[in-house]
Design a protein around this motif. Structure first.
Motif, PDB file in Angstrom:
ATOM      1  N   THR A  75       7.795  11.386  -0.650  1.00 17.42           N
ATOM      2  CA  THR A  75       6.369  11.394  -0.301  1.00 17.42           C
ATOM      3  C   THR A  75       5.880  10.038   0.196  1.00 17.42           C
ATOM      4  OG1 THR A  75       5.723  10.943  -2.613  1.00 17.42           O
ATOM      5  CG2 THR A  75       5.889  13.249  -1.945  1.00 17.42           C
ATOM      6  N   LYS A  76       6.520   8.948  -0.232  1.00 16.45           N
ATOM      7  CA  LYS A  76       6.060   7.619   0.170  1.00 16.45           C
ATOM      8  C   LYS A  76       6.255   7.356   1.664  1.00 16.45           C
ATOM      9  CE  LYS A  76       6.589   4.006  -2.462  1.00 16.45           C
ATOM     10  NZ  LYS A  76       7.172   2.959  -3.331  1.00 16.45           N
ATOM     11  N   LYS A  77       6.922   8.247   2.358  1.00 24.75           N
ATOM     12  CA  LYS A  77       7.106   8.099   3.800  1.00 24.75           C
ATOM     13  C   LYS A  77       5.898   8.611   4.590  1.00 24.75           C
ATOM     14  CE  LYS A  77      12.057   9.119   3.200  1.00 24.75           C
ATOM     15  NZ  LYS A  77      13.138  10.078   3.543  1.00 24.75           N
ATOM     16  N   HIS A  78       4.895   9.145   3.893  1.00 29.61           N
ATOM     17  CA  HIS A  78       3.789   9.829   4.550  1.00 29.61           C
ATOM     18  C   HIS A  78       2.471   9.156   4.172  1.00 29.61           C
ATOM     19  CE1 HIS A  78       7.146  12.615   4.181  1.00 29.61           C
ATOM     20  NE2 HIS A  78       6.698  13.200   5.266  1.00 29.61           N
ATOM     21  N   ASP A  79       1.872   8.450   5.127  1.00 30.90           N
ATOM     22  CA  ASP A  79       0.682   7.650   4.864  1.00 30.90           C
ATOM     23  C   ASP A  79      -0.459   8.016   5.806  1.00 30.90           C
ATOM     24  OD1 ASP A  79       2.813   4.829   4.378  1.00 30.90           O
ATOM     25  OD2 ASP A  79       1.846   6.026   2.831  1.00 30.90           O
ATOM     26  N   LEU A  80      -1.663   7.666   5.365  1.00 34.55           N
ATOM     27  CA  LEU A  80      -2.843   7.717   6.224  1.00 34.55           C
ATOM     28  C   LEU A  80      -3.414   6.314   6.307  1.00 34.55           C
ATOM     29  CD1 LEU A  80      -5.063   9.148   7.828  1.00 34.55           C
ATOM     30  CD2 LEU A  80      -6.216   9.634   5.641  1.00 34.55           C
ATOM     31  N   LEU A  81      -3.439   5.737   7.504  1.00 36.46           N
ATOM     32  CA  LEU A  81      -3.952   4.393   7.711  1.00 36.46           C
ATOM     33  C   LEU A  81      -5.472   4.399   7.765  1.00 36.46           C
ATOM     34  CD1 LEU A  81      -1.490   3.082  10.450  1.00 36.46           C
ATOM     35  CD2 LEU A  81      -1.553   2.397   8.040  1.00 36.46           C
ATOM     36  N   ARG A  82      -6.066   3.342   7.214  1.00 33.69           N
ATOM     37  CA  ARG A  82      -7.521   3.229   7.234  1.00 33.69           C
ATOM     38  C   ARG A  82      -8.055   3.223   8.656  1.00 33.69           C
ATOM     39  NH1 ARG A  82     -10.945  -1.142   3.684  1.00 33.69           N
ATOM     40  NH2 ARG A  82     -12.990  -0.186   3.945  1.00 33.69           N
ATOM     41  N   GLY A  83      -7.366   2.559   9.547  1.00 35.73           N
ATOM     42  CA  GLY A  83      -7.818   2.520  10.940  1.00 35.73           C
ATOM     43  C   GLY A  83      -7.880   3.903  11.557  1.00 35.73           C
ATOM     44  N   ARG A 106      -7.903  -4.652  -2.362  1.00 35.46           N
ATOM     45  CA  ARG A 106      -8.137  -5.649  -3.402  1.00 35.46           C
ATOM     46  C   ARG A 106      -6.887  -5.933  -4.219  1.00 35.46           C
ATOM     47  NH1 ARG A 106     -11.691  -3.030  -5.865  1.00 35.46           N
ATOM     48  NH2 ARG A 106     -10.647  -2.417  -7.789  1.00 35.46           N
ATOM     49  N   LEU A 107      -6.038  -4.924  -4.416  1.00 39.31           N
ATOM     50  CA  LEU A 107      -4.937  -5.059  -5.363  1.00 39.31           C
ATOM     51  C   LEU A 107      -3.562  -5.211  -4.734  1.00 39.31           C
ATOM     52  CD1 LEU A 107      -6.011  -2.423  -8.054  1.00 39.31           C
ATOM     53  CD2 LEU A 107      -6.359  -4.893  -8.100  1.00 39.31           C
ATOM     54  N   HIS A 108      -3.398  -4.802  -3.476  1.00 38.17           N
ATOM     55  CA  HIS A 108      -2.049  -4.782  -2.900  1.00 38.17           C
ATOM     56  C   HIS A 108      -1.960  -5.617  -1.631  1.00 38.17           C
ATOM     57  CE1 HIS A 108      -0.408  -1.721  -5.591  1.00 38.17           C
ATOM     58  NE2 HIS A 108      -1.543  -1.080  -5.479  1.00 38.17           N
ATOM     59  N   PRO A 109      -1.055  -6.579  -1.590  1.00 32.64           N
ATOM     60  CA  PRO A 109      -0.834  -7.334  -0.351  1.00 32.64           C
ATOM     61  C   PRO A 109      -0.409  -6.399   0.775  1.00 32.64           C
ATOM     62  CG  PRO A 109       0.264  -8.384  -2.223  1.00 32.64           C
ATOM     63  CD  PRO A 109      -0.200  -7.045  -2.698  1.00 32.64           C
ATOM     64  N   GLY A 110      -0.838  -6.705   1.985  1.00 32.77           N
ATOM     65  CA  GLY A 110      -0.455  -5.901   3.131  1.00 32.77           C
ATOM     66  C   GLY A 110      -1.378  -4.741   3.414  1.00 32.77           C
ATOM     67  N   HIS A 111      -2.415  -4.562   2.586  1.00 35.15           N
ATOM     68  CA  HIS A 111      -3.341  -3.449   2.778  1.00 35.15           C
ATOM     69  C   HIS A 111      -4.702  -3.942   3.260  1.00 35.15           C
ATOM     70  CE1 HIS A 111      -1.191   0.120   1.215  1.00 35.15           C
ATOM     71  NE2 HIS A 111      -0.515  -0.772   0.513  1.00 35.15           N
ATOM     72  N   GLU A 112      -4.687  -4.948   4.131  1.00 29.89           N
ATOM     73  CA  GLU A 112      -5.939  -5.513   4.608  1.00 29.89           C
ATOM     74  C   GLU A 112      -6.485  -4.700   5.780  1.00 29.89           C
ATOM     75  OE1 GLU A 112      -3.160  -7.361   4.266  1.00 29.89           O
ATOM     76  OE2 GLU A 112      -3.651  -8.457   2.431  1.00 29.89           O
ATOM     77  N   GLY A 113      -7.804  -4.487   5.746  1.00 29.50           N
ATOM     78  CA  GLY A 113      -8.494  -3.873   6.878  1.00 29.50           C
ATOM     79  C   GLY A 113      -7.909  -2.553   7.308  1.00 29.50           C
ATOM     80  N   ALA A 114      -7.683  -2.410   8.614  1.00 27.44           N
ATOM     81  CA  ALA A 114      -7.196  -1.155   9.187  1.00 27.44           C
ATOM     82  C   ALA A 114      -5.779  -0.822   8.745  1.00 27.44           C
ATOM     83  CB  ALA A 114      -7.254  -1.217  10.714  1.00 27.44           C
ATOM     84  N   LYS A 115      -5.059  -1.809   8.194  1.00 26.56           N
ATOM     85  CA  LYS A 115      -3.673  -1.583   7.776  1.00 26.56           C
ATOM     86  C   LYS A 115      -3.565  -0.958   6.381  1.00 26.56           C
ATOM     87  CE  LYS A 115      -1.736  -5.370  10.523  1.00 26.56           C
ATOM     88  NZ  LYS A 115      -0.955  -6.637  10.479  1.00 26.56           N
ATOM     89  N   ALA A 116      -4.684  -0.895   5.653  1.00 26.89           N
ATOM     90  CA  ALA A 116      -4.643  -0.246   4.340  1.00 26.89           C
ATOM     91  C   ALA A 116      -4.203   1.201   4.513  1.00 26.89           C
ATOM     92  CB  ALA A 116      -6.021  -0.311   3.678  1.00 26.89           C
ATOM     93  N   SER A 117      -3.307   1.670   3.646  1.00 29.76           N
ATOM     94  CA  SER A 117      -2.780   3.022   3.819  1.00 29.76           C
ATOM     95  C   SER A 117      -2.690   3.745   2.492  1.00 29.76           C
ATOM     96  CB  SER A 117      -1.403   2.988   4.492  1.00 29.76           C
ATOM     97  OG  SER A 117      -0.462   2.303   3.689  1.00 29.76           O
TER      98      SER A 117
END
Length: 429
Positions: A280-288, A321-332
């Motif tokens: 399941t971790k292969k399937h994401d929805l990006l904030r952007g 707030r809690l996970h590196p790499g999840h800034e802005g549109a890249k948050a997933s």
């Protein structure tokens, strides 16, 4: 035309559960009929799960009216064609696991979902939550000897409330339909399924297959280093359901203080397909991608867009707030539960593939101090034992050809990198 797939969705509706339910209802009646939504405890109390489902259906009614007023297709044809039964189920895990409830506020999933399962939406957006005049529809009657049929309950515009336990409704639905025609999509702790299987295993085995979101094989857990939330929350229930995949269920059945073992002879083994974190971790929805889809709908007044945006904003803010790499549109957001519904809708697609080693002997650890909910697999390079002679070097009958579980572990999908936008397209057109 009969629906291609009939499903029961067993769920503890937090954020990705709600997205999974929306995906199912956004399908066509020819694709799916949602027969039953059976609710279980999980990230939140089961009554909060019920409020979230009713809120979802309330919003969908408003959304369809809004679309109709604009001359647009109403959508959510599967819901309009078939009202699902909704039944309230397990409030706590089996046996001596009640202490787990004290840990839930600290777990990784609840901090994303918030205390009410939807990022606090019932407090921040009370105008999107229906009044609780529907609660009496689910009040259980006092005398278990005169349980009513579902039909005797007052039907709501978009659902049929049940006063019976979810485990009983699961058995009723399986009994009312031909064998091997109903799929159970289980995206929460497996307590309801374990209770149904214990009460009437032969009726439970009328199911076509059980699709489970749970466990972790080669990935770390999301609750403990080895435990995924659903398997951890009720490890005994998960182990009992997995045991039905074995030609000898007693070989993997965990001890239980409240449920008896299965009969020595069962008519068949359970077909269980598991979607662990590895898959399941292969399937994401990006904030952007989410923002690009939702912004014009918010501006035009979509009730569904406003509702979904409210809890998704909480998720993305928490991830950032809690996970590196999840800034802005890249948050997933990982779409664990929607992937399982996607499979149920498109199971005939040849791009869905299990591991080459499936079916695998996957067992759920139930008593370990640090390993509760762990998916245990045999990584030894040894031959199977083809006779009934027990090997002194094989404690637990891992090498026996006549024992152990037979779990199909899914590995590949029609496209994890595109699923997030596929979900948005299905929900919002």
């Amino acid at each position: 035309m009969a629906p291609k797939t009939k499903i029961i969705i067993d769920t503890d509706p937090g954020i990705d559960d709600i997205l999974a339910l929306l995906l199912a209802f956004a399908a066509t009646p020819e694709e799916v009929e949602v027969l039953l939504i059976s609710l279980t405890f999980g990230n939140i109390e089961v009554q909060s799960c019920l409020r979230n489902v009713i809120s979802m259906l309330h919003i969908l009614e408003r959304e369809m009216q809004w679309r109709k007023s604009l001359g647009k297709p109403e959508g959510f044809d599967a819901l309009r064609a078939h009202k699902p039964i909704i039944a309230v189920g397990a409030q706590e895990p089996l046996d001596d696991q009640k202490m787990l409830a004290d840990y839930f506020p600290l777990l990784v999933v609840p901090y994303l979902d918030g205390k009410d399962g939807l990022g606090g939406i019932h407090f921040t957006h009370p105008h999107l939550t229906p009044g609780e005049t529907w609660e009496h529809l689910f009040d259980p009657i006092q005398d278990p000897e005169v349980l009513p049929s579902v039909g005797s309950a007052t039907a709501h515009q978009s659902f049929i409330p049940s006063k019976r336990a979810a485990s009983d409704e699961i058995l009723q639905v399986l009994s009312d339909n031909e064998p091997d025609t109903v799929t159970i999509v289980a995206v929460g702790p497996l307590t309801n399924l374990a209770l149904a299987a214990a009460k009437d295993p032969e009726t439970f085995l009328r199911v076509k297959e059980v699709v489970v979101m749970g466990g972790a094989i080669n990935e770390p857990g999301n609750v403990t280093p080895v435990g995924e939330f659903n398997a951890y929350a009720d490890a005994v229930a998960a182990a009992r359901v997995y045991a039905l995949t074995s030609p000898n269920p007693q070989s993997t059945l965990p001890p239980s203080k409240i449920l008896s073992g299965y009969p020595a002879k069962l008519s068949k083994t359970l077909t269980l397909k598991t979607f662990p974190l590895d898959m399941t971790k292969k399937h994401d929805l990006l904030r952007g991608d989410f923002d690009r889809t939702i912004t014009p709908l918010l501006q035009s007044g979509s009730p569904l867009a406003e509702w979904v945006d409210a809890f998704m904003a909480h998720v993305f803010q928490t991830l950032e707030r809690l996970h590196p790499g999840h800034e802005g549109a890249k948050a997933s957001l990982t779409l664990h539960d929607p992937v399982c519904v996607w499979y149920a809708l498109t199971a005939d697609d040849p791009r869905w593939k299990p591991t080459k080693t499936s079916p695998e002997d996957i067992r759920i650890e139930t008593v370990g101090q640090w390993t509760r909910g762990m998916c245990v697999v045999d990584r030894r390079n040894r031959h199977k034992i083809e006779d009934d002679v027990e090997s002194h070097s094989d404690h637990g009958l891992w090498l026996s050809s006549r024992a152990g579980n037979r779990v199909i572990r899914m590995e590949d999908s029609p496209g994890g990198d595109t699923f997030g936008m596929h979900l948005m397209s299905k929900l919002f057109g």
